[in-house]
Design a protein around this motif. Sequence first.
Motif, PDB file in Angstrom:
ATOM      1  N   ARG A 100       0.584  -1.611  -0.028  1.00  0.00           N
ATOM      2  CA  ARG A 100      -0.315  -0.030   0.230  1.00  0.00           C
ATOM      3  C   ARG A 100       1.084   1.209   0.236  1.00  0.00           C
ATOM      4  NH1 ARG A 100      -5.419  -0.974   2.409  1.00  0.00           N
ATOM      5  NH2 ARG A 100      -5.590  -3.157   2.633  1.00  0.00           N
ATOM      6  N   ASN A 101       1.770   1.125   0.532  1.00  0.00           N
ATOM      7  CA  ASN A 101       2.795   2.216   0.568  1.00  0.00           C
ATOM      8  C   ASN A 101       3.158   2.565  -0.978  1.00  0.00           C
ATOM      9  OD1 ASN A 101       3.005   2.424   3.579  1.00  0.00           O
ATOM     10  ND2 ASN A 101       4.614   2.083   3.219  1.00  0.00           N
ATOM     11  N   LEU A 102       3.811   1.526  -1.664  1.00  0.00           N
ATOM     12  CA  LEU A 102       4.498   1.594  -2.767  1.00  0.00           C
ATOM     13  C   LEU A 102       3.279   2.168  -3.784  1.00  0.00           C
ATOM     14  CD1 LEU A 102       7.098  -0.672  -3.288  1.00  0.00           C
ATOM     15  CD2 LEU A 102       7.259   1.376  -1.536  1.00  0.00           C
ATOM     16  N   SER A 103       1.958   2.077  -3.204  1.00  0.00           N
ATOM     17  CA  SER A 103       0.441   1.997  -4.330  1.00  0.00           C
ATOM     18  C   SER A 103       1.285   1.324  -5.499  1.00  0.00           C
ATOM     19  CB  SER A 103       0.012   3.441  -5.241  1.00  0.00           C
ATOM     20  OG  SER A 103       0.517   3.890  -3.583  1.00  0.00           O
ATOM     21  N   GLY A 120      15.151   1.580 -10.061  1.00  0.00           N
ATOM     22  CA  GLY A 120      14.946   1.492  -8.032  1.00  0.00           C
ATOM     23  C   GLY A 120      14.725   2.435  -7.240  1.00  0.00           C
ATOM     24  N   HIS A 121      13.955   2.051  -6.075  1.00  0.00           N
ATOM     25  CA  HIS A 121      13.783   4.044  -5.909  1.00  0.00           C
ATOM     26  C   HIS A 121      14.489   3.806  -3.900  1.00  0.00           C
ATOM     27  CE1 HIS A 121      12.189   6.299  -8.828  1.00  0.00           C
ATOM     28  NE2 HIS A 121      11.895   4.898  -9.226  1.00  0.00           N
ATOM     29  N   PHE A 122      15.416   4.054  -3.627  1.00  0.00           N
ATOM     30  CA  PHE A 122      15.623   4.155  -2.941  1.00  0.00           C
ATOM     31  C   PHE A 122      14.960   4.583  -1.322  1.00  0.00           C
ATOM     32  CE2 PHE A 122      20.280   4.914  -4.067  1.00  0.00           C
ATOM     33  CZ  PHE A 122      21.073   3.355  -3.197  1.00  0.00           C
ATOM     34  N   VAL A 123      14.615   3.417  -0.401  1.00  0.00           N
ATOM     35  CA  VAL A 123      13.931   4.092   0.681  1.00  0.00           C
ATOM     36  C   VAL A 123      14.135   3.285   2.318  1.00  0.00           C
ATOM     37  CG1 VAL A 123      11.752   3.176  -0.632  1.00  0.00           C
ATOM     38  CG2 VAL A 123      13.232   1.520   0.777  1.00  0.00           C
ATOM     39  N   PRO A 299       7.010   5.811  -8.076  1.00  0.00           N
ATOM     40  CA  PRO A 299       6.497   6.923  -6.983  1.00  0.00           C
ATOM     41  C   PRO A 299       5.981   7.785  -7.778  1.00  0.00           C
ATOM     42  CG  PRO A 299       9.037   7.504  -8.309  1.00  0.00           C
ATOM     43  CD  PRO A 299       8.716   5.794  -8.294  1.00  0.00           C
ATOM     44  N   ASP A 300       5.303   8.364  -8.925  1.00  0.00           N
ATOM     45  CA  ASP A 300       4.521   8.699  -9.599  1.00  0.00           C
ATOM     46  C   ASP A 300       2.972   7.981  -8.875  1.00  0.00           C
ATOM     47  OD1 ASP A 300       6.213  10.415 -10.609  1.00  0.00           O
ATOM     48  OD2 ASP A 300       6.418   9.528 -12.182  1.00  0.00           O
TER      49      ASP A 300
END
Length: 301
Positions: A100-103, A120-123, A299-300
């Motif tokens: 859910r965080n990442l939709s 890949g996106h840093f979390v 992330p969009d």
Amino acid sequence: MKKLLYIYNPNAGRQRSREVLSDALETLAGQGYELTVFPTAGSGDAKDAAFRLSQSYDRVVCCGGDGTLNEVVSGLLQLPEESRPVVGYLPMGSANDFARNLSLPKSFIDQAKLAGSAEGHFVDIGLSSGLPFTYVTAFGLFTEVSYATPQTMKNMLGHFAYLLEGAGSLISVPSYHMTITADGGQSIEGDFIYGMVGNTVSVGGVMSLPKNLVKTDDGQFEVLLVRKPRSLKDWQDIIQFITNLQIPRTGAVEAFNAKEITFHCEEPVAWTVDGEFGGKRSDTVVKVLPHSIQVAYNPDN
């Protein structure tokens, strides 16, 4: 050729992870990956596989619940930062809070495409007295539900099982007298029935937070503290917060952001880590590890 390590929990999602295995592998292979498949057989297997095997792969895809993902991330954190591959996630759990965080998309095929192709996106990742967590660590009301609810019940009823077990928790609500210090300065003392440090818009499928308040890569976590109700008005304010997410002015609920939080209680307190039992301690230190893991998502969204 690119190499991908596929770690999956065969029992996740009422064993649905077995049913979609062929679709997942076909989708990922179609993206140009040479695949290695690792089914877990018990607790700790996913962590061990991520640690031992992933350095030689371009990407790791985890198919399972939030607990399986926690193990994969825990294994990767033992590697040097430059050796950690991008992680794709195919959620198969009861609540799937991290998804859910990442939709993430609803369709499994779309999830698989994203897991293999998205950048890949840093979390940020958290440590709860040394135990890694991807989205939440908590104590008190409802927190025992996630690890006390039998796995068979979770598989049959999904996150509704949390609600059924949680309703029983309201019969007797324990409180803990704590001293809480945030970022070495702000100090709060009182009796609390619930406390949470997280990086999530969803907790156990029971409570949701506004997405505009939660950022997975800002180097700090959201802290929620619910004080022991002293009156019917306090209970009403707490219920209003859970349902409408409006912080009451009475002080029954406190919320703030922090990078490091210390909890002290004279008695041992049981904590959860990503929905699993995280031990009982009198002192708990929660820290943020900024930009620790790269996750494949859009992330969009």
